[in-house]
Design an enzyme around this catalytic site. Structure first.
Site, PDB file in Angstrom:
ATOM      1  N   TYR A 166       0.796  -1.125  -0.154  1.00  0.00           N
ATOM      2  CA  TYR A 166      -0.002   0.193  -0.005  1.00  0.00           C
ATOM      3  C   TYR A 166       0.890   1.393   0.093  1.00  0.00           C
ATOM      4  O   TYR A 166       0.345   2.357   0.452  1.00  0.00           O
ATOM      5  CB  TYR A 166      -1.187   0.232   1.219  1.00  0.00           C
ATOM      6  N   LYS A 188       5.076 -14.563   3.941  1.00  0.00           N
ATOM      7  CA  LYS A 188       5.058 -15.496   2.695  1.00  0.00           C
ATOM      8  C   LYS A 188       6.455 -15.436   2.360  1.00  0.00           C
ATOM      9  O   LYS A 188       6.991 -15.384   1.359  1.00  0.00           O
ATOM     10  CB  LYS A 188       4.141 -14.785   1.766  1.00  0.00           C
ATOM     11  N   ASP A 224      -1.232 -18.331   3.775  1.00  0.00           N
ATOM     12  CA  ASP A 224      -2.350 -19.121   3.103  1.00  0.00           C
ATOM     13  C   ASP A 224      -2.888 -19.944   4.413  1.00  0.00           C
ATOM     14  O   ASP A 224      -4.009 -20.247   4.234  1.00  0.00           O
ATOM     15  CB  ASP A 224      -2.006 -19.767   1.834  1.00  0.00           C
ATOM     16  N   ASP A 242      -4.706  -6.413   6.080  1.00  0.00           N
ATOM     17  CA  ASP A 242      -6.121  -5.826   5.760  1.00  0.00           C
ATOM     18  C   ASP A 242      -7.121  -7.008   5.537  1.00  0.00           C
ATOM     19  O   ASP A 242      -8.338  -6.742   5.964  1.00  0.00           O
ATOM     20  CB  ASP A 242      -5.900  -4.896   4.279  1.00  0.00           C
TER      21      ASP A 242
END
Ligand code: NAD
Length: 369
Positions: free
Chosen positions: A124, A173, A206, A230
């Site tokens: 972002y 990740k 995930d 988010d």
């Protein structure tokens, strides 16, 4: 003189839920001196800009704000007021508690966790561009810095220590994003030993999503980067009963802004239908920030009892399709009056009843990541 707090009503359902929150705040007996600052549609009409400098100055001066949601106009050249506010005031930690309230509107009545999201960088950062003239390829830059990773991990561990929580889980990740993911992971791993009384563990994003929708009660404090945070904070708002009851807070080193997870819900604007609970629970968080813990406890208890009793609740806690215990829906202002009435009546000396717990599902070890 009461606490001087910047009050940003926002737009859409913002002014209605802010009026509700103010009523409940004042029912606690704590004295407030509200410094009203318009942002969003009202500010565009008055000044031509959705985030006038006066709003930022007011928050900098008072160091604490209660904010309603603000619409991000589609097109028209305005960037998100909410993103601009975070970046200009360096509100780097977005904190969203996810607590089941009276077991209502959730399949997971034991949910009680907090998502701590880095709110200034990551995907972002606003650094993105088309790669070619024909707009067939595009890039968004994922900026992760050691400084921002260190401070958000420290913030999460400090929050866990202060609130007597047991575990902090970092979500990333790093197996695929070998630089940005690994940088965040390293910051977390090097911060964890400074808090030996807290468990520290990690999940890939995930796997975390799967784990949360199966056994949210196993998680306590989650710390993660901007985009993952988010998404996870909305997921966790859903686990705990929906957007209508999900409060949030944004913290910088010296400033704090309290705002619900939900947006301005334009389709309900001006109808006195929106659920005021998320904004009211923002007042609870604000009072804890001020050290007014008894008033904060009274608000949470009054909300809990109003929802458990289910005599005066808005549509999202009342109607078939939203709840398994349908009742006639009340208005936003009626629910706020009921919560405000209860604030001085609640008995804090008795523990809250435990929520109903569904039978534990059998877990297939082959599916565990
Ligand atoms: P939204 O949260 O406004 O609405 C999503 C759904 O939840 C809608 O069905 C809405 O009616 C319902 N809902 C939301 N709050 C509710 C409440 N208190 N009581 C009952 N129902 C409620 O999300 P959206 O529609 O994606 O966004 C609308 C606008 O809000 C957009 O302009 C968006 O940019 C803005 N927004 C602002 C903030 C903020 O100010 N921090 C956050 C999210 C979205």
């Amino acid at each position: 003189m009461g606490y001087r707090v910047t009050l940003i009503p926002g737009d859409g359902i913002g002014p209605e839920v802010i009026a509700a929150a103010r009523l409940v705040a004042e029912a606690t007996g704590v004295s407030f001196d509200w410094d009203i600052a318009d942002a969003g549609e009202a500010a565009i009409r008055a000044t031509g800009t959705p985030l006038p400098e006066a709003v930022l100055d007011s928050v900098r001066k008072n160091r604490i704000a209660l904010k309603g949601p603000i619409t991000t106009p589609i097109g028209g050249g305005f960037r998100s007021v909410n993103v601009a506010l975070r970046q200009q005031l360096d509100l780097y930690a977005s904190v969203r508690p996810s607590r089941s309230i009276a077991g209502e509107g959730t399949r997971f009545p034991e949910t009680d966790l907090v998502v701590v999201r880095e709110a200034t960088e990551g995907l972002y950062s606003g650094v993105e561009h088309w790669v070619d003239h024909d707009h067939t390829a595009a890039e968004t830059v994922n900026i992760i810095t050691r400084k921002a990773s260190d401070r958000i991990c420290r913030f999460a561990f400090e929050l866990a220590r202060r609130d007597h929580r047991k575990k902090v889980t970092a979500v990333h990740k790093a197996n695929i994003m070998k630089t940005t993911g690994a940088l965040f992971q390293t910051a977390f791993r090097e911060m964890a030993p400074r808090y030996p009384e807290l468990q520290a563990d990690e999940r890939l994003i995930d796997n975390m999503c799967m784990q949360l929708v199966k056994r949210p009660e196993e998680y306590d404090v989650i710390v993660t980067t901007n985009l993952f945070g988010d998404i996870l904070s909305d997921l966790c708002a859903g686990l705990a009963g929906g957007l209508g009851v999900a409060p949030g807070a944004l913290y910088g080193d010296t400033l704090a802004v309290f705002e619900p997870v939900h947006g301005s819900a334009p389709k309900y604007a001006g109808q006195d239908r929106a659920d005021p609970v998320a904004e009211i629970l923002c007042v609870e968080l604000l009072l804890r920030h001020l050290g007014e813990n008894e008033a904060a406890d009274r608000i949470f208890r009054a909300v809990w009892e109003t929802i458990a009793e289910k005599k005066v609740v808005t549509y999202d806690l009342a109607l078939p399709g939203y709840t398994s215990r349908p009742v006639p829906a009340s208005s936003c202002s009626a629910m706020a009056r009921e919560i405000a009435r209860k604030v001085s009546l609640v008995d804090l000396s008795t523990p809250l009843p435990r929520p109903v717990v569904h039978a534990a599902a059998t877990i297939d070890p082959a599916l565990e990541g």
